[in-house]
Design an enzyme around this catalytic site. Structure first.
Site, PDB file in Angstrom:
ATOM      1  N   ALA A  11       0.403  -1.305   0.257  1.00 46.97           N
ATOM      2  CA  ALA A  11       0.278  -0.156  -0.215  1.00 46.97           C
ATOM      3  C   ALA A  11       1.168   0.919   0.482  1.00 46.97           C
ATOM      4  CB  ALA A  11      -0.433   0.174   1.163  1.00 46.97           C
ATOM      5  N   GLY A  12       0.888   1.370  -1.387  1.00 49.69           N
ATOM      6  CA  GLY A  12       1.750   2.769  -1.544  1.00 49.69           C
ATOM      7  C   GLY A  12       0.923   3.859  -1.654  1.00 49.69           C
ATOM      8  N   ILE A  14      -0.233   4.001  -5.433  1.00 44.78           N
ATOM      9  CA  ILE A  14      -1.308   3.389  -5.689  1.00 44.78           C
ATOM     10  C   ILE A  14      -2.120   2.190  -5.453  1.00 44.78           C
ATOM     11  CG2 ILE A  14      -0.588   1.938  -7.450  1.00 44.78           C
ATOM     12  CD1 ILE A  14      -2.707   3.767  -9.041  1.00 44.78           C
ATOM     13  N   ASN A 103       3.744  -2.211 -13.084  1.00 48.69           N
ATOM     14  CA  ASN A 103       3.869  -1.844 -13.805  1.00 48.69           C
ATOM     15  C   ASN A 103       5.257  -3.200 -14.595  1.00 48.69           C
ATOM     16  OD1 ASN A 103       3.046   0.199 -14.349  1.00 48.69           O
ATOM     17  ND2 ASN A 103       4.631   1.630 -13.605  1.00 48.69           N
ATOM     18  N   LYS A 180       1.353  -0.437 -21.900  1.00 47.39           N
ATOM     19  CA  LYS A 180       1.588   0.375 -20.938  1.00 47.39           C
ATOM     20  C   LYS A 180       3.125  -0.109 -20.581  1.00 47.39           C
ATOM     21  CE  LYS A 180       0.691   1.957 -16.501  1.00 47.39           C
ATOM     22  NZ  LYS A 180       0.080   1.121 -15.621  1.00 47.39           N
ATOM     23  N   ASN A 188       9.368   6.655 -17.407  1.00 47.20           N
ATOM     24  CA  ASN A 188       9.963   6.696 -16.265  1.00 47.20           C
ATOM     25  C   ASN A 188      11.040   7.183 -16.031  1.00 47.20           C
ATOM     26  OD1 ASN A 188       6.661   5.785 -15.797  1.00 47.20           O
ATOM     27  ND2 ASN A 188       7.664   4.358 -14.515  1.00 47.20           N
ATOM     28  N   ASN A 244       1.478  14.675 -13.025  1.00 49.21           N
ATOM     29  CA  ASN A 244       1.906  13.318 -12.366  1.00 49.21           C
ATOM     30  C   ASN A 244       3.155  13.712 -12.184  1.00 49.21           C
ATOM     31  OD1 ASN A 244       1.453  11.526 -13.677  1.00 49.21           O
ATOM     32  ND2 ASN A 244       2.153  10.040 -12.220  1.00 49.21           N
ATOM     33  N   GLU A 259      11.873   0.365 -10.970  1.00 51.95           N
ATOM     34  CA  GLU A 259      11.080  -0.975 -12.207  1.00 51.95           C
ATOM     35  C   GLU A 259      12.231  -0.574 -12.986  1.00 51.95           C
ATOM     36  OE1 GLU A 259       6.662  -1.675 -10.189  1.00 51.95           O
ATOM     37  OE2 GLU A 259       6.473   0.024 -11.115  1.00 51.95           O
TER      38      GLU A 259
HETATM   39  O1  KPL Z   1       2.899   4.185 -14.589  1.00 50.13           O
HETATM   40  C1  KPL Z   1       2.519   5.005 -13.527  1.00 50.13           C
HETATM   41  C2  KPL Z   1       4.008   4.752 -13.426  1.00 50.13           C
HETATM   42  O2  KPL Z   1       3.384   6.350 -12.847  1.00 50.13           O
HETATM   43  O3  KPL Z   1       4.308   4.251 -13.135  1.00 50.13           O
HETATM   44  C3  KPL Z   1       1.959   6.202 -15.518  1.00 50.13           C
HETATM   45  C4  KPL Z   1       0.376   5.697 -16.311  1.00 50.13           C
HETATM   46  C5  KPL Z   1       3.459   6.676 -16.083  1.00 50.13           C
HETATM   47  C6  KPL Z   1       1.775   7.335 -13.845  1.00 50.13           C
HETATM   48  O4  KPL Z   1       2.545   8.272 -14.389  1.00 50.13           O
END
Ligand code: KPL
Length: 300
Positions: A11-12, A14, A103, A180, A188, A244, A259
């Site tokens: 639980a960070g 997201i 991710n 994605k 990133n 963001n 990651e």
């Molecule tokens: O998945 C993301 C991340 O930050 O790891 C996105 C979709 C690029 C949003 O910042």
């Protein structure tokens, strides 16, 4: 399965958002770091941004027991999943289901190998963005959730949608995993290297690099049996909408590992397997590795 309980393992930023929204309909426990857990217990979880609400939900630093009919949302960073899953492996039940919402490429295969046949593991992708502002406080940008077709996917999608999360099931999630992945491979590392918001990398000066990353990824995906058509201008427009700081940028700022091994380095690895050159992805991976090492060095 009828989902009764949900643990959010990792639980960070997201994970906290998903846990908060799902707590509208289910018994949710967030599993996170001590400072976050203590604040959640004392003051609840404050979401800001496109969702503004305080959620009062259970929080702990580890899972001690798994009740029947539990869905585990794996939202740790990809590089932490083996450790997280190994900790709960002895207490997993045959009716436990794991949704891998991370991710990167190859994540669910790793989890499946760890837990074997007895536990259902399925993949999801999130297009939401989030920033961990401080313990107990997360900023959120809404986005779709995509789930791979599997035994529990229908029930999960119904639940997610009923909690206000726009969710779809995909017959074949492989192509979306690559899409994605490509978005992450562009956003990133560049945001982490320059310490800027996602939309800021849409600069003319970085255009060649952005598009080269995508072209290399498309070639590697093709060799892996995934044919992608990507409109580069559309991708740029999509990135411009994200205001963001990316998760990798947040990790570098906090001095954490990133990651990268599951993103650009994975593309490089697969490129080597197929003898496809990936010099731009490789360069970015090297720069991120340098930042990680420097951070770890500074921490001592
Ligand atoms: O998945 C993301 C991340 O930050 O790891 C996105 C979709 C690029 C949003 O910042």
């Amino acid at each position: 399965m009828s989902i009764e309980n949900i643990f959010v393992l990792g639980a960070g930023a997201i994970g906290s958002v998903y846990g908060a929204l799902l707590s509208k309909k289910r018994n949710v426990t967030l599993i996170g770091k001590k400072a976050h857990v203590e604040t959640l217990r004392a003051h609840g979880l404050k979401l800001t941004g496109e969702i503004t609400q305080t959620f009062y939900l259970k929080a702990d630093t580890k899972i001690s027991e798994i009740p029947p009919n539990t869905l585990i949302l794996l939202t740790t960073k990809a590089q932490d999943s083996v450790r997280a899953i190994n900790q709960i492996k002895p207490i997993l039940r045959t009716d436990t289901v794991i949704l891998v919402l991370q991710n990167g490429l190859g994540n669910e295969e790793i989890i499946k190998q760890l837990v074997g046949e007895k536990v259902e593991v399925f993949r999801g992708l999130t297009m939401m963005a989030s920033e961990f502002l401080e313990p107990g406080k997360v900023r959120v940008w809404k986005g779709e959730t995509l789930l791979a077709k599997s035994k529990t996917a229908n029930e999960a999608a119904l639940l997610f949608n009923s909690c206000g999360m726009q969710t779809r099931i995909l017959e074949n999630i492989r192509e979306e995993i690559w899409r994605k992945l490509i978005l992450n491979c562009v956003i990133n590392p560049l945001t982490a290297i320059f310490c800027v918001r996602n939309c800021e990398i849409i600069s003319e000066d970085l255009k060649w690099i952005r598009h080269q990353i995508v072209k290399e990824c498309i070639e590697v995906a093709k060799a892996e049996g995934v044919n992608l058509e990507i409109n580069l201008d559309e991708l740029d427009r999509k990135i411009r909408d994200y205001t963001n700081f990316s998760s990798m940028c947040q990790d570098i700022i906090k001095g954490k590992r990133t990651e990268i091994d599951f993103l650009n380095s994975k593309v490089v690895e697969l490129g080597q397997k197929h003898r496809i050159p990936t010099p731009v992805n490789y360069t970015l991976a090297c720069l991120i590795k340098f930042l990680e090492e420097r951070n770890v060095g500074f921490r001592g």
